[in-house]
Enzyme design. Structure first.
Site, mmCIF file in Angstrom:
data_model
loop_
_atom_site.group_PDB
_atom_site.id
_atom_site.type_symbol
_atom_site.label_atom_id
_atom_site.label_comp_id
_atom_site.label_asym_id
_atom_site.label_seq_id
_atom_site.Cartn_x
_atom_site.Cartn_y
_atom_site.Cartn_z
ATOM 1 N N ASP A 1 87.220 -20.101 46.282
ATOM 2 C CA ASP A 1 86.885 -21.517 45.846
ATOM 3 C C ASP A 1 87.769 -21.684 44.616
ATOM 4 O O ASP A 1 87.464 -22.973 43.920
ATOM 5 C CB ASP A 1 85.693 -22.365 46.229
ATOM 6 C CG ASP A 1 84.619 -21.698 45.266
ATOM 7 O OD1 ASP A 1 84.677 -20.832 44.840
ATOM 8 O OD2 ASP A 1 83.890 -22.513 45.053
ATOM 9 N N ASP B 1 88.550 -16.769 43.194
ATOM 10 C CA ASP B 1 87.838 -16.501 44.307
ATOM 11 C C ASP B 1 88.334 -17.511 45.124
ATOM 12 O O ASP B 1 89.082 -18.132 45.191
ATOM 13 C CB ASP B 1 86.215 -16.008 44.010
ATOM 14 C CG ASP B 1 85.785 -17.515 43.548
ATOM 15 O OD1 ASP B 1 86.340 -18.371 43.148
ATOM 16 O OD2 ASP B 1 84.557 -17.739 43.741
ATOM 17 N N SER C 1 82.630 -19.650 48.896
ATOM 18 C CA SER C 1 83.058 -19.093 47.601
ATOM 19 C C SER C 1 83.590 -17.782 47.951
ATOM 20 O O SER C 1 84.731 -17.543 48.524
ATOM 21 C CB SER C 1 81.838 -18.834 46.566
ATOM 22 O OG SER C 1 82.206 -18.388 45.424
ATOM 23 N N ASP D 1 86.453 -21.005 41.647
ATOM 24 C CA ASP D 1 85.692 -21.461 40.413
ATOM 25 C C ASP D 1 85.233 -20.192 39.465
ATOM 26 O O ASP D 1 84.800 -20.247 38.487
ATOM 27 C CB ASP D 1 84.355 -22.052 40.805
ATOM 28 C CG ASP D 1 83.530 -21.397 41.775
ATOM 29 O OD1 ASP D 1 83.934 -20.254 42.316
ATOM 30 O OD2 ASP D 1 82.354 -21.873 41.994
#
Length: 455
Positions: free
Chosen positions: A253, A251, A112, A255
């Site tokens: 990834d 960010d 993340s 999400d």
């Protein structure tokens, strides 16, 4: 005070935290050996029924993604699962494609917003939702047992799907009514050198916007490095310098979503939830007469929603717990102050790109400037500080508990105190909010000092 229980190894679990397994690669549980074991354990757990079993795997742009991906493929195929590899793609795309490709399991390799040295493994069930605690416990139990290897003739195959990004772009665009176009809109988009570096600029450009993209040159080591939703300074400067209408930050990834208005001011997840929730309520699309956030969301959001005759339901920190509350209560909007936005009408997990499109659609439909549209309430003074620790249970220290009790009494009736161990990093997070900013700062500093002394 609302204190969330948990430790770095969450709830006594050895490997899973609040968002899968995460750690420093080759220096913690995140090794090639562990990744192969996770593939074997998760694969064995989802070998149900007599059909040919399939797992899909996506990743972000970290250097270690190659190592982790290949180890997972070895693990899954060794227990008899076929593997479909997507390459770099956002976490919500993995959730979407797990379901649409009728897979038994979906895997995202990402840490993340963490630096490139870290990596993680997130797992999704066949319905596209993150695994339940029960499934994670079952998989964790299998990690310490010998793997159930497939017979030679039953070993799985692996193949790559090249059009996964195109499928995801089509899906996110389909979340908007056909009449919505972004013609004339200048958007600065920061993809954090992460998983959405190709799909997010393409989706927004295809809807008509002029896109200035930053954070779209991954080299394996620059993900989240002074870019993205946790480092917005470059985005803020670019928006103002370019005279853009709005800035969007994802960010690593993709999400999470953080927004910057045309004046360069940051808009966090609380303000975004306020905007999307009230807009959907006006249009008769909001279910459950409110939204779900976490104990970290600002008291100002709660007060604003109350003024709109809407409810704020607070969940434990972590988008999986927000989602659990949403599903239990039949609500379709939720998220976190950090930028996780869950719009259940469109996705089964947080999706920064989908949420960004909804914000841009509101901007176009309203005819307002971003600064006029995005700041719906004045946040109550809030301060969050982190104290790193290497072991033990500092929150059980008698002195720490006394300082917390005194602070709780001081804030009674005028603010909130939230103290919790992080579920993804070895940190104690100390947050206080109230109408008196000086009081809030003094309380947080006192508690942090006590925790630092204890550790």
């Amino acid at each position: 005070m609302q204190q969330i229980e948990g430790v770095w190894q969450l709830g006594g679990r050895k490997y899973f935290g609040t968002d899968g397994i995460r750690g420093r690669t080759n220096a913690s549980a995140m090794t090639a050996e562990m990744a192969m074991k996770v593939g074997q354990a998760a694969g064995a757990h989802f070998l149900r029924g007599d059909h040919k079993h399939r797992v899909v795997i996506g990743k972000d742009t970290r250097l270690s993604g190659y190592m982790v991906e290949n180890a997972l493929v070895a693990g899954f195929t060794s227990v008899g699962m076929d593997v479909i590899q997507f390459g770099p793609i956002p976490t919500p795309a993995v959730a979407l494609l797990t379901r649409s490709m009728r897979a038994d399991l979906g895997v995202m390799i990402s840490a993340s917003h963490n630096p490139y040295e870290d990596n993680g493994i997130k797992l999704f069930g066949p319905d596209g939702f993150k695994l339940s605690d029960e499934d994670e416990h079952a998989i964790e139990a299998l990690l310490d047992q010998p793997p159930k290897l497939a017979k030679s003739m039953d070993i799985g195959r692996a193949r790559r799907v090249e059009d996964a990004r195109g499928r995801y772009i089509h899906a996110v665009k389909a979340t908007l009514p056909e009449h919505i176009r972004f013609d004339g809109l200048h958007v600065v988009l920061d993809c954090a050198h992460g998983a959405a570096y190709q799909v997010a600029p393409a989706a927004i450009w295809e809807l008509g916007a002029r896109v200035t993209a930053i954070g779209v040159n991954p080299n394996g080591k620059n993900i989240n490095d002074r870019v993205g939703s946790t480092h917005t300074a470059t985005l803020q400067e670019t928006v103002v310098a370019a005279g853009a209408d709005i800035g969007i930050a994802l960010d690593g990834d993709a999400d999470r979503l953080i927004v910057v208005d045309e004046q360069g001011r940051v808009v966090d997840g609380d303000q975004i939830m306020a905007l999307l929730g009230t807009a959907m309520s006006r249009n008769g699309l909001l279910r459950g007469k409110g939204i779900v956030a976490t104990v970290m969301s600002n008291l100002g959001l709660e007060r604003y929603l109350q003024s709109q005759h809407l409810e704020l339901v607070r969940a434990k920190v972590g988008d999986r717990y927000v989602l659990e509350e949403m599903r239990a209560r039949g609500m379709n909007v939720g998220g976190e102050q950090s930028g996780h936005m869950i719009l259940l009408d469109h996705a089964t997990t947080g999706d920064g790109t989908i949420a960004a499109l909804q914000v841009l659609a509101e901007l176009v439909e309203s005819g307002k400037k971003a600064s006029e549209m995005l700041h719906l309430f004045d946040p109550v003074p809030q301060l969050l500080k982190n104290v790193r620790y290497s072991g033990g249970k500092p929150l059980e220290n008698a002195t720490v508990q006394l300082v917390i009790a005194e602070a709780e009494k001081e804030l009674e009736g005028s603010g909130r105190l939230v103290i919790r161990p992080s579920g993804t990093e070895p940190l104690i997070r100390v947050m206080a909010e109230g109408d008196d900013a000086k009081q809030v700062r003094a309380i947080v500093d006192r508690i942090c000092a006590a925790v630092e002394e204890a550790v």
